[in-house]
Design a protein around this motif. Structure first.
Motif, PDB file in Angstrom:
ATOM      1  N   UNK A   1      16.734   5.513  14.750  1.00 34.39           N
ATOM      2  CA  UNK A   1      15.375   5.729  14.020  1.00 34.39           C
ATOM      3  C   UNK A   1      15.460   6.901  13.382  1.00 34.39           C
ATOM      4  N   UNK A   2      16.443   7.422  13.137  1.00 33.04           N
ATOM      5  CA  UNK A   2      16.400   8.700  12.362  1.00 33.04           C
ATOM      6  C   UNK A   2      17.000   9.876  13.277  1.00 33.04           C
ATOM      7  N   UNK A   3      17.591  11.059  12.539  1.00 31.95           N
ATOM      8  CA  UNK A   3      18.534  11.798  13.173  1.00 31.95           C
ATOM      9  C   UNK A   3      17.665  13.064  13.822  1.00 31.95           C
ATOM     10  N   UNK A   4      16.158  13.066  14.097  1.00 30.33           N
ATOM     11  CA  UNK A   4      15.492  14.245  14.521  1.00 30.33           C
ATOM     12  C   UNK A   4      15.813  14.654  15.778  1.00 30.33           C
ATOM     13  N   UNK A   5      16.282  13.576  16.845  1.00 26.67           N
ATOM     14  CA  UNK A   5      16.649  13.862  18.212  1.00 26.67           C
ATOM     15  C   UNK A   5      17.889  14.904  18.210  1.00 26.67           C
ATOM     16  N   UNK A   6      18.459  14.961  17.424  1.00 29.68           N
ATOM     17  CA  UNK A   6      19.599  16.046  17.393  1.00 29.68           C
ATOM     18  C   UNK A   6      19.278  17.539  17.267  1.00 29.68           C
ATOM     19  N   UNK A   7      18.251  17.902  16.771  1.00 26.91           N
ATOM     20  CA  UNK A   7      17.893  19.286  16.547  1.00 26.91           C
ATOM     21  C   UNK A   7      17.874  19.865  17.999  1.00 26.91           C
TER      22      UNK A   7
ATOM     23  N   UNK B   1      21.935  -7.100  11.539  1.00 23.93           N
ATOM     24  CA  UNK B   1      21.132  -8.007  12.254  1.00 23.93           C
ATOM     25  C   UNK B   1      20.479  -7.489  13.280  1.00 23.93           C
ATOM     26  N   UNK B   2      20.715  -6.098  13.912  1.00 20.78           N
ATOM     27  CA  UNK B   2      20.153  -5.529  15.053  1.00 20.78           C
ATOM     28  C   UNK B   2      19.438  -4.373  14.572  1.00 20.78           C
ATOM     29  N   UNK B   3      19.058  -4.561  13.028  1.00 18.44           N
ATOM     30  CA  UNK B   3      18.192  -3.308  12.758  1.00 18.44           C
ATOM     31  C   UNK B   3      18.989  -2.051  12.143  1.00 18.44           C
ATOM     32  N   UNK B   4      20.430  -2.116  11.919  1.00 20.49           N
ATOM     33  CA  UNK B   4      21.258  -0.949  11.631  1.00 20.49           C
ATOM     34  C   UNK B   4      21.329  -1.031  10.031  1.00 20.49           C
ATOM     35  N   UNK B   5      22.043  -0.075   9.879  1.00 21.81           N
ATOM     36  CA  UNK B   5      21.930   0.182   8.155  1.00 21.81           C
ATOM     37  C   UNK B   5      23.501   0.566   7.858  1.00 21.81           C
ATOM     38  N   UNK B   6      24.643  -0.053   7.933  1.00 20.06           N
ATOM     39  CA  UNK B   6      25.813   0.280   7.589  1.00 20.06           C
ATOM     40  C   UNK B   6      25.922   0.802   6.107  1.00 20.06           C
ATOM     41  N   UNK B   7      25.106   0.281   5.306  1.00 23.21           N
ATOM     42  CA  UNK B   7      25.266   0.677   3.698  1.00 23.21           C
ATOM     43  C   UNK B   7      24.725   2.276   3.527  1.00 23.21           C
TER      44      UNK B   7
END
Length: 385
Positions: free
Chosen positions: A314-320, A341-347
């Motif tokens: 859902x975004x990379x914000x939890x890394x900080x 198909x599981x909501x991912x974004x390989x592109x």
């Protein structure tokens, strides 16, 4: 950035082309399931099957003698991963030049709850969560610690990733879920996750709370939610509904149980593992969150484990929050879904990886090499190249 792809043994066993196909993605490592919960999985390229049904939580190797005579013990997998399915897959993947780390699911087992109902989380209404073992119970803690040590340190593994090493609530799919009719939000999920089994009732007492009164207060706090009129401001809402001292006391009990279990499990893995063995936890930096990515205090967990695998779908914000407490050698792995198909974004993997690195990520985890379509894998190959 070093990258690892998640894999099930059935993605590899019986498919001679799988190891080289996974290596050709450009990953350095695979994170291979050695102990896993029930699931139904698509296998779009396997020459023998297209659907695998893992009927219950199981280990994918022959369980050891440590379980002899014990009431709580892991089950062997059925025909979806027979014998030493993990070992067979690990050997094939290593033969393709890939480092192999184990993927271990811990406090998430519906079969454990079905066979031993007393081990389950019990909510304020008296409902049991058979998929969610209560991590405050001594026998359950001993079971989870030993399972971590055994399932993590399979022969040839260079490290492990421990998932669900903390409290579980309603989150994560269970059979045919019909639980989305009311939006629980963070506050509602926390209140519905509070356990009232005998061990937790005693624990609340140690914190100066009356368990019966607390359960009644939780039910009262949830009433607006069932009417669709609840606010969701996260933890401040929990404090408002229960009162700050009571909310803090519930956290003191639950956080303490989670932290000491994590410490014990990691110590047990290290005691059983060869020198240099890497131990990571799937983790969420919001300590009161429940689920597969255990809620943790970033400073504490990075003082215990070698690093964390952080959900970034859902975004990379939890890394900080983890990056603030990282030391030299700390692994911060950004977990990105690459199954469209599981909501991912390989592109957008290359861009997502770049953004994750800017926020402190040192590695990537790609979910999931066995579930992705050929088109998704082609996007992964291009991004990693």
């Amino acid at each position: 950035m070093r990258a690892s792809a998640f894999v099930y043994p059935w993605d590899v066993n019986g498919d001679p082309g799988a190891p080289e196909r996974i290596a050709a993605l450009g990953v350095d490592q695979v994170t291979l399931a050695s102990a896993y919960h029930s699931t139904r999985a698509l296998t779009p390229r396997h020459p023998r099957h297209r659907i695998v049904t893992a009927e219950y939580a199981a280990v994918y190797y022959p369980a050891g003698d440590r379980w002899a005579g014990r009431e709580l013990r892991p089950h062997q997998a059925g025909d979806w991963a027979p014998g030493d399915a993990y070992g067979e897959a690990a050997e094939a993947l290593a033969g393709a030049g890939l480092d192999v780390h184990t993927w271990v699911i811990l406090a998430h087992s519906a079969r454990l709850g079905a066979e031993h109902p007393g081990t389950s989380v019990v909510n304020a209404y008296g409902d049991r969560y058979p998929w969610a073992p209560c991590i405050a119970q001594p026998a359950t803690r001993a079971y989870l610690t030993d399972l971590a040590a055994e399932a993590a340190t399979r022969p040839g593994a260079a490290g492990t990733e421990l998932e669900s090493l903390g409290w579980y609530g309603l989150q994560h799919l269970h059979a045919h879920d019909k639980t989305a009719g009311v939006g629980l939000g963070d506050a509602g999920h926390y209140l519905m996750a509070l356990c009232f089994c005998p061990a937790c009732r005693e624990g609340y007492g140690e914190q100066g709370l009356d368990a019966d009164r607390l359960a009644a207060d939780v039910r009262e706090a949830l009433e607006p939610l069932w009417r669709g009129a609840a606010e969701d401001g996260g933890w401040p809402t929990v404090e408002k509904l229960l009162g700050e001292p009571v909310a803090a006391a519930t956290r003191a009990w639950r956080d303490g149980r989670a932290r000491t279990l994590q410490e014990a499990a990691v110590a047990a893995v290290r005691a059983a593992a060869p020198e240099g063995f890497q131990v990571l936890l799937h983790a969420d930096p919001v300590a009161y969150h429940c689920g597969a990515n255990a809620g943790v205090d970033p400073a504490h967990v990075l003082s215990v484990a070698d690093g964390v695998v952080v959900p970034c779908a859902g975004g990379t914000g939890l890394l900080a929050p983890f990056a603030e407490h990282a030391r030299e050698g700390t692994v911060l792995a950004a977990n990105l879904t690459v199954v469209s198909g599981m909501g991912g974004s390989p592109g957008t993997l290359a861009a997502d990886a770049s953004r994750a690195r800017e926020l402190g990520a040192t590695e990537l985890r790609l979910y999931h090499a066995g579930l992705a379509s050929d088109g998704d894998l082609a996007s992964v190959r291009g991004a990693l190249r």
